[in-house]
Design a protein around this motif. Structure first.
Motif, PDB file in Angstrom:
ATOM      1  N   ARG A 141       0.762  -1.359   0.149  1.00  0.00           N
ATOM      2  CA  ARG A 141       0.104  -0.155  -0.098  1.00  0.00           C
ATOM      3  C   ARG A 141       0.811   1.325  -0.126  1.00  0.00           C
ATOM      4  O   ARG A 141       0.334   2.285  -0.630  1.00  0.00           O
ATOM      5  CB  ARG A 141      -0.961   0.107   1.484  1.00  0.00           C
ATOM      6  N   ASP A 142       1.819   1.310   0.682  1.00  0.00           N
ATOM      7  CA  ASP A 142       2.837   2.294   0.771  1.00  0.00           C
ATOM      8  C   ASP A 142       3.549   2.617  -0.423  1.00  0.00           C
ATOM      9  O   ASP A 142       4.428   3.484  -0.620  1.00  0.00           O
ATOM     10  CB  ASP A 142       3.793   2.368   1.929  1.00  0.00           C
ATOM     11  N   ARG A 143       3.606   1.475  -1.475  1.00  0.00           N
ATOM     12  CA  ARG A 143       4.563   1.421  -2.656  1.00  0.00           C
ATOM     13  C   ARG A 143       6.050   1.713  -2.229  1.00  0.00           C
ATOM     14  O   ARG A 143       6.761   2.345  -2.944  1.00  0.00           O
ATOM     15  CB  ARG A 143       4.155   2.709  -3.538  1.00  0.00           C
ATOM     16  N   ALA A 144       6.325   0.869  -1.227  1.00  0.00           N
ATOM     17  CA  ALA A 144       7.740   0.996  -0.825  1.00  0.00           C
ATOM     18  C   ALA A 144       8.657   0.235  -1.713  1.00  0.00           C
ATOM     19  O   ALA A 144       8.194  -0.469  -2.647  1.00  0.00           O
ATOM     20  CB  ALA A 144       7.823   0.268   0.792  1.00  0.00           C
ATOM     21  N   ALA A 145       9.759   0.603  -1.643  1.00  0.00           N
ATOM     22  CA  ALA A 145      10.891  -0.199  -2.479  1.00  0.00           C
ATOM     23  C   ALA A 145      11.312  -1.435  -2.004  1.00  0.00           C
ATOM     24  O   ALA A 145      12.323  -2.097  -2.463  1.00  0.00           O
ATOM     25  CB  ALA A 145      12.104   0.883  -2.591  1.00  0.00           C
ATOM     26  N   MET A 146      10.615  -2.137  -1.295  1.00  0.00           N
ATOM     27  CA  MET A 146      10.898  -3.415  -0.686  1.00  0.00           C
ATOM     28  C   MET A 146       9.554  -3.997  -0.465  1.00  0.00           C
ATOM     29  O   MET A 146       8.509  -3.573  -0.358  1.00  0.00           O
ATOM     30  CB  MET A 146      11.435  -3.131   0.762  1.00  0.00           C
ATOM     31  N   ARG A 147       9.718  -5.340  -0.917  1.00  0.00           N
ATOM     32  CA  ARG A 147       8.567  -6.463  -0.682  1.00  0.00           C
ATOM     33  C   ARG A 147       8.617  -7.526  -0.030  1.00  0.00           C
ATOM     34  O   ARG A 147       9.913  -8.037   0.296  1.00  0.00           O
ATOM     35  CB  ARG A 147       8.006  -6.887  -1.984  1.00  0.00           C
ATOM     36  N   LEU A 148       7.716  -7.996   0.904  1.00  0.00           N
ATOM     37  CA  LEU A 148       7.837  -9.227   1.874  1.00  0.00           C
ATOM     38  C   LEU A 148       7.069 -10.477   1.152  1.00  0.00           C
ATOM     39  O   LEU A 148       6.133 -10.298   0.818  1.00  0.00           O
ATOM     40  CB  LEU A 148       7.581  -8.787   3.198  1.00  0.00           C
ATOM     41  N   THR A 149       7.849 -11.535   1.197  1.00  0.00           N
ATOM     42  CA  THR A 149       7.095 -13.000   0.810  1.00  0.00           C
ATOM     43  C   THR A 149       7.003 -13.752   2.056  1.00  0.00           C
ATOM     44  O   THR A 149       8.255 -14.310   2.382  1.00  0.00           O
ATOM     45  CB  THR A 149       7.848 -13.422  -0.271  1.00  0.00           C
ATOM     46  N   PRO A 150       5.974 -13.869   2.703  1.00  0.00           N
ATOM     47  CA  PRO A 150       5.788 -14.642   3.839  1.00  0.00           C
ATOM     48  C   PRO A 150       6.089 -16.123   3.662  1.00  0.00           C
ATOM     49  O   PRO A 150       5.826 -16.624   2.648  1.00  0.00           O
ATOM     50  CB  PRO A 150       4.564 -14.488   4.320  1.00  0.00           C
ATOM     51  N   VAL A 151       6.973 -16.862   4.508  1.00  0.00           N
ATOM     52  CA  VAL A 151       7.465 -18.169   4.248  1.00  0.00           C
ATOM     53  C   VAL A 151       6.797 -18.898   5.660  1.00  0.00           C
ATOM     54  O   VAL A 151       7.557 -18.858   6.689  1.00  0.00           O
ATOM     55  CB  VAL A 151       9.014 -18.345   4.134  1.00  0.00           C
ATOM     56  N   ILE A 152       5.670 -19.552   5.389  1.00  0.00           N
ATOM     57  CA  ILE A 152       4.952 -20.214   6.627  1.00  0.00           C
ATOM     58  C   ILE A 152       5.752 -21.427   7.028  1.00  0.00           C
ATOM     59  O   ILE A 152       5.843 -22.484   6.197  1.00  0.00           O
ATOM     60  CB  ILE A 152       3.438 -20.291   6.411  1.00  0.00           C
ATOM     61  N   GLU A 153       6.139 -21.624   8.233  1.00  0.00           N
ATOM     62  CA  GLU A 153       6.761 -22.752   8.678  1.00  0.00           C
ATOM     63  C   GLU A 153       6.165 -23.185   9.827  1.00  0.00           C
ATOM     64  O   GLU A 153       4.900 -22.533  10.457  1.00  0.00           O
ATOM     65  CB  GLU A 153       8.283 -22.398   9.508  1.00  0.00           C
ATOM     66  N   GLU A 154       6.354 -24.284  10.539  1.00  0.00           N
ATOM     67  CA  GLU A 154       5.696 -24.905  11.420  1.00  0.00           C
ATOM     68  C   GLU A 154       5.502 -24.354  12.820  1.00  0.00           C
ATOM     69  O   GLU A 154       4.963 -24.744  13.811  1.00  0.00           O
ATOM     70  CB  GLU A 154       6.090 -26.240  11.557  1.00  0.00           C
ATOM     71  N   GLY A 155       6.592 -23.366  13.083  1.00  0.00           N
ATOM     72  CA  GLY A 155       6.838 -22.978  14.358  1.00  0.00           C
ATOM     73  C   GLY A 155       8.099 -22.009  14.516  1.00  0.00           C
ATOM     74  O   GLY A 155       8.895 -21.711  13.289  1.00  0.00           O
ATOM     75  N   ALA A 156       8.749 -21.504  15.569  1.00  0.00           N
ATOM     76  CA  ALA A 156       9.818 -20.543  15.837  1.00  0.00           C
ATOM     77  C   ALA A 156      10.952 -21.330  15.316  1.00  0.00           C
ATOM     78  O   ALA A 156      11.710 -20.653  14.641  1.00  0.00           O
ATOM     79  CB  ALA A 156       9.673 -19.776  17.083  1.00  0.00           C
ATOM     80  N   ALA A 157      11.106 -22.582  15.806  1.00  0.00           N
ATOM     81  CA  ALA A 157      12.202 -23.234  15.402  1.00  0.00           C
ATOM     82  C   ALA A 157      12.465 -23.524  14.059  1.00  0.00           C
ATOM     83  O   ALA A 157      13.586 -23.354  13.494  1.00  0.00           O
ATOM     84  CB  ALA A 157      12.162 -24.706  16.254  1.00  0.00           C
ATOM     85  N   ALA A 158      11.233 -24.056  13.345  1.00  0.00           N
ATOM     86  CA  ALA A 158      11.609 -23.946  12.087  1.00  0.00           C
ATOM     87  C   ALA A 158      11.695 -22.728  11.160  1.00  0.00           C
ATOM     88  O   ALA A 158      12.360 -22.809  10.157  1.00  0.00           O
ATOM     89  CB  ALA A 158      10.061 -24.786  11.325  1.00  0.00           C
TER      90      ALA A 158
END
Length: 457
Positions: free
Chosen positions: A90-107
Motif C-alpha cells: 500500500r505504501d508502494r515501498a521499494a521493498m516487498r515481503l514474501t511470507p514463508v510459513i513454517e511449523e513454528g519458531a524453531a522451523a
C-alpha cells in the motif's frame, strides 16, 4: 619605383600564405572558438545523459524482495507478517515481503540458517539462528501458571475432576508450584517449546516432569481444547496483553470467581541458570477481569521474540526494512496491539543478541552517507588522478619542448632565408626564398589561430 628586390618581398596577389583575408581570419576564429566551446559542451552533455540514465534506472529498477519466515500457520505472528507485507504494498515501498510459513519458531530459525529466508520471527530460547542478527525486539512473552476457578470451563465439573485427577493429591488445593506434582497441566502451544519451559520450571523445584500429565491446548481455540478435557493448571506463554493469556484467563473464570496465578519465586535462579530467560513480574491487575487479576504482582520469568535478518544482508537493505517496520507501527498497532510496542534491540557491541549493523545504524542515527562509505576510495582515486595528471602534464611539457625546438629551427631557417636573400644573384632565387617565407608565415598564423603558440613563440 621599387627595386626588383623590394617588389619580390612586397605583398602581392600571388602570396597565398602571406596574406590572410580579414573575412577568412574571422571565419577561422569562429571555427576555433566553436571547437573550444565543444570541449566544454560535450563533457557536460555526456554527464547530463549519464545522470538521466541513472535516474531512469533507479526509477525503473524493481523493488527488493525479502523472504520472511514465520510460524506456526494461522498464528498471530503469521497474520502480522502478512499484514506487514500488504502495508509495504500500500505504501508502494521499494521493498516487498514474501511470507514463508513454517511449523513454528524453531522451523523459522532453521529456514533462516538454511538460506530459505532473509528475515524471520524467532524466540530467544528456541534454536536461535546462528546466521541471524536482531533487527527489532518484537515482544516480551511472560510465563503464566493459571489455576482455574472451580466450575470454570478449564476446571470442568466436580464429577469430571474426580475422574481425571490422580491419587489423594487431587483434593489438595494448588497454591504453589510444589503442588503441581501428579496434576494435569494444560500447555498452550502446538510445538514442544512451551513444554520445554515447563520442564525447566519443574526441575528448578525438583519435580520430575514425568510425574505430571501434559495436555496440549490449541492456542487458536483454548476453550475448544478444554471442553470435556479439564485440567488442574494452565501453562501459557505470551504477552500480558496478547490473546493467549487472555483466552486462558477467560476459560479459567466461572463468572464469579477469577483464577489465580502461581508465583515462580525461583525466577532469578532460573534466569541465572538459563540466560535466555529473564526474571520479571506480572503487574497487579494487568489481566483485568471483574476483579483485579492478579490481585498483586506475580513473580515469573519471561522470554523475548525477535525479528532477525541474515548477517549477509546488505546494511542498506536492512536499514530500509527497519525504517519501514517502525513506520508501520502506528498503522498496524490498532489491529495488532503487540506490534505497537515493538522496540529497538540492544545495539551495544557486547549485547547478548547482537543487532544487525544496518538496523543499528538506522536506530542510532548513524547511517553512513555516500562520502562516508567511499571516502577512502575517493581519496585514493584523487591521488591516482593527480598522479596521472602529473604524468600527462609532463608528457605535454615534453611534447611542447619538442615544439619549441621545431619553432627555433623555423626561426633559424627564417634567418637563413634573410641571409640568402641578401646574397641572392637571380630573381628565381629570390622568388623561391619569398615562397618559403610565405609558407612559414602561413603555418605560424594557423598555429596562432588554434592557440598552439605561447607568448614567447
Amino acid at each position: 619605383m621599387m627595386s626588383p628586390l623590394q617588389r619580390i618581398f612586397a605583398p602581392d596577389s600571388g602570396g597565398e600564405e602571406a596574406r590572410v583575408p580579414v573575412k577568412g581570419r574571422s571565419q577561422r576564429a569562429r571555427i576555433s572558438m566553436t571547437m573550444r566551446q565543444a570541449w566544454f559542451v560535450v563533457p557536460f552533455s555526456i554527464f547530463l545523459l549519464m545522470g538521466i540514465a541513472g535516474a531512469a534506472l533507479y526509477i525503473s529498477s524493481p523493488p527488493t524482495t525479502l523472504r520472511f519466515a514465520v510460524g506456526p500457520p494461522a498464528s498471530e505472528d503469521a497474520r502480522l507478517v502478512q499484514a506487514l507485507a500488504q502495508q509495504f504494498l500500500r505504501d508502494r515501498a521499494a521493498m516487498r515481503l514474501t511470507p514463508v510459513i513454517e511449523e513454528g519458531a524453531a522451523a523459522a530459525a532453521q529456514a533462516l540458517d538454511a538460506g530459505r529466508a532473509e528475515l524471520a520471527i524467532v524466540r530467544r530460547d528456541v534454536a536461535f539462528p546462528q546466521a541471524g542478527q536482531a533487527i527489532a525486539e518484537l515482544r516480551e512473552s511472560f510465563v503464566a501458571i493459571i489455576v482455574p476457578a472451580a466450575g470454570s470451563l478449564a476446571a470442568g465439573s466436580a464429577k469430571t475432576q474426580r475422574k481425571q485427577s490422580t491419587k489423594a493429591k487431587k483434593a489438595k488445593p494448588i497454591v504453589k508450584i510444589e503442588d503441581l506434582e501428579g496434576r494435569r497441566i494444560g500447555v498452550v502451544g502446538s510445538g514442544s517449546a512451551n513444554t520445554d519451559v515447563l520442564d525447566i520450571v519443574l526441575k528448578q523445584y525438583q519435580i520430575d516432569p514425568g510425574k505430571v500429565s501434559v495436555v496440549r491446548l490449541d492456542p487458536r481455540d483454548i476453550a475448544g481444547s478444554l471442553r470435556n478435557n479439564p485440567v488442574d493448571v494452565i501453562f501459557a506463554v505470551g504477552p500480558v496483553a496478547g490473546p493467549t493469556i487472555a483466552d486462558a484467563i477467560a476459560a479459567s473464570t466461572n463468572g464469579k470467581t477469577e483464577p489465580t496465578l502461581l508465583k515462580i519465586n525461583a525466577s532469578e535462579a532460573i534466569a541465572a541458570r538459563h540466560p535466555v530467560y529473564e526474571a520479571t513480574e506480572i503487574k497487579a491487575g494487568v489481566l483485568g477481569g471483574q476483579s483485579a487479576v492478579p490481585e498483586e504482582a506475580v513473580e515469573t520469568i519471561s522470554l523475548k521474540h525477535y525479528i532477525v535478518g541474515r548477517k549477509a544482508l546488505p546494511e542498506n537493505s536492512v536499514a530500509e526494512f527497519t525504517r519501514l517496520l517502525f513506520a508501520a507501527r502506528q498503522t498496524l498497532g490498532g489491529e495488532f496491539p503487540v506490534f505497537a510496542k515493538i522496540e529497538k534491540p540492544d545495539t551495544d557491541r557486547d549485547a547478548a543478541v547482537p543487532a544487525h549493523p544496518g538496523a543499528a545504524a538506522f536506530l542510532d542515527n548513524d547511517q553512513k552517507t555516500f562520502f562516508d562509505k567511499y571516502s577512502d576510495y575517493l581519496y585514493f582515486g584523487l591521488m591516482l588522478m593527480s598522479g596521472l595528471g602529473s604524468g600527462a602534464a609532463w608528457l605535454t611539457s615534453y611534447a611542447r619542448a619538442d615544439d619549441r625546438i621545431r619553432r627555433l629551427k623555423t626561426l633559424e631557417r627564417l634567418l637563413d632565408i634573410v641571409k640568402a636573400a641578401r646574397t641572392a644573384e637571380t630573381l628565381d632565387q629570390l622568388t623561391n626564398l619569398r615562397e618559403e617565407a610565405d609558407g612559414v608565415l602561413g603555418r605560424t598564423i594557423r598555429q596562432a589561430e588554434a592557440n598552439k603558440l605561447d607568448e614567447s613563440a
